[in-house]
Write a protein that holds these residues in place. Structure first.
Motif, mmCIF file in Angstrom:
data_model
loop_
_atom_site.group_PDB
_atom_site.id
_atom_site.type_symbol
_atom_site.label_atom_id
_atom_site.label_comp_id
_atom_site.label_asym_id
_atom_site.label_seq_id
_atom_site.Cartn_x
_atom_site.Cartn_y
_atom_site.Cartn_z
ATOM 1 N N TYR A 107 0.777 -1.239 0.000
ATOM 2 C CA TYR A 107 0.000 0.000 0.000
ATOM 3 C C TYR A 107 0.811 1.293 0.000
ATOM 4 O O TYR A 107 0.226 2.370 0.036
ATOM 5 N N GLN A 108 2.132 1.216 -0.083
ATOM 6 C CA GLN A 108 2.936 2.432 0.073
ATOM 7 C C GLN A 108 2.587 3.537 -0.927
ATOM 8 O O GLN A 108 2.688 4.720 -0.607
ATOM 9 N N TYR A 109 2.149 3.183 -2.121
ATOM 10 C CA TYR A 109 1.804 4.188 -3.133
ATOM 11 C C TYR A 109 0.297 4.363 -3.295
ATOM 12 O O TYR A 109 -0.145 5.099 -4.163
ATOM 13 N N GLU A 110 -0.485 3.692 -2.469
ATOM 14 C CA GLU A 110 -1.935 3.673 -2.640
ATOM 15 C C GLU A 110 -2.715 4.329 -1.506
ATOM 16 O O GLU A 110 -3.896 4.570 -1.667
ATOM 17 N N ILE A 111 -2.112 4.559 -0.360
ATOM 18 C CA ILE A 111 -2.861 5.026 0.798
ATOM 19 C C ILE A 111 -3.526 6.372 0.527
ATOM 20 O O ILE A 111 -2.991 7.164 -0.254
ATOM 21 N N PRO A 112 -4.670 6.603 1.122
ATOM 22 C CA PRO A 112 -5.393 5.704 2.010
ATOM 23 C C PRO A 112 -6.157 4.627 1.235
ATOM 24 O O PRO A 112 -6.651 4.874 0.139
ATOM 25 N N VAL A 113 -6.212 3.448 1.818
ATOM 26 C CA VAL A 113 -6.956 2.333 1.237
ATOM 27 C C VAL A 113 -7.992 1.902 2.277
ATOM 28 O O VAL A 113 -7.645 1.575 3.408
ATOM 29 N N LEU A 114 -9.251 1.935 1.865
ATOM 30 C CA LEU A 114 -10.339 1.543 2.745
ATOM 31 C C LEU A 114 -10.840 0.178 2.304
ATOM 32 O O LEU A 114 -11.129 -0.032 1.126
ATOM 33 N N CYS A 115 -10.916 -0.749 3.248
ATOM 34 C CA CYS A 115 -11.341 -2.116 2.954
ATOM 35 C C CYS A 115 -12.485 -2.516 3.867
ATOM 36 O O CYS A 115 -12.663 -1.963 4.949
ATOM 37 N N HIS A 116 -13.204 -3.524 3.414
ATOM 38 C CA HIS A 116 -14.288 -4.121 4.194
ATOM 39 C C HIS A 116 -13.893 -5.566 4.475
ATOM 40 O O HIS A 116 -13.474 -6.281 3.570
ATOM 41 N N LEU A 117 -14.005 -5.968 5.714
ATOM 42 C CA LEU A 117 -13.739 -7.352 6.100
ATOM 43 C C LEU A 117 -15.082 -8.062 6.164
ATOM 44 O O LEU A 117 -15.938 -7.734 6.990
ATOM 45 N N ASP A 118 -15.288 -9.028 5.259
ATOM 46 C CA ASP A 118 -16.592 -9.694 5.230
ATOM 47 C C ASP A 118 -16.665 -10.818 6.258
ATOM 48 O O ASP A 118 -15.697 -11.108 6.965
ATOM 49 N N ASP A 119 -17.821 -11.447 6.339
ATOM 50 C CA ASP A 119 -18.064 -12.479 7.355
ATOM 51 C C ASP A 119 -17.150 -13.686 7.215
ATOM 52 O O ASP A 119 -16.900 -14.398 8.186
#
Length: 91
Positions: free
Chosen positions: A46-58
């Protein structure tokens, strides 16, 4: 619902997205902030992509949400979440 924000200290884009997430009304989620400088694998990913928002599914799968413009408003963030997460909350 679990959201994960990949970030690093001093990143004004990351801080801006976190502030917008904290302003959301009517969303029940836990926000975990992951500092990419604390783990080499996160940093490499992620060094060149932040911020990265993710969802953790079930099932424990991490799903990155589409990147939001740093100029996006809180309501635009809410629309993004509705589009990508509302179907998940209905299940």
């Amino acid at each position: 619902m679990q959201l994960i924000l990949y970030s690093k200290p001093g990143c004004h884009l990351c801080e801006g997205l976190q502030a917008k997430l904290e302003q959301l009304q009517g969303w029940d989620f836990q926000l975990e902030i992951r500092d990419i400088t604390s783990r080499e694998d996160w940093f490499q990913a992620y060094q060149y992509e932040i911020p990265v928002l993710c969802h953790l599914d079930d099932s424990g799968t991490l799903n990155a949400l589409p990147r939001l413009s740093p100029r996006a408003s809180v309501s635009q963030l809410e629309k993004l979440l509705q589009k990508h997460l509302a179907p998940l909350s209905a299940e």
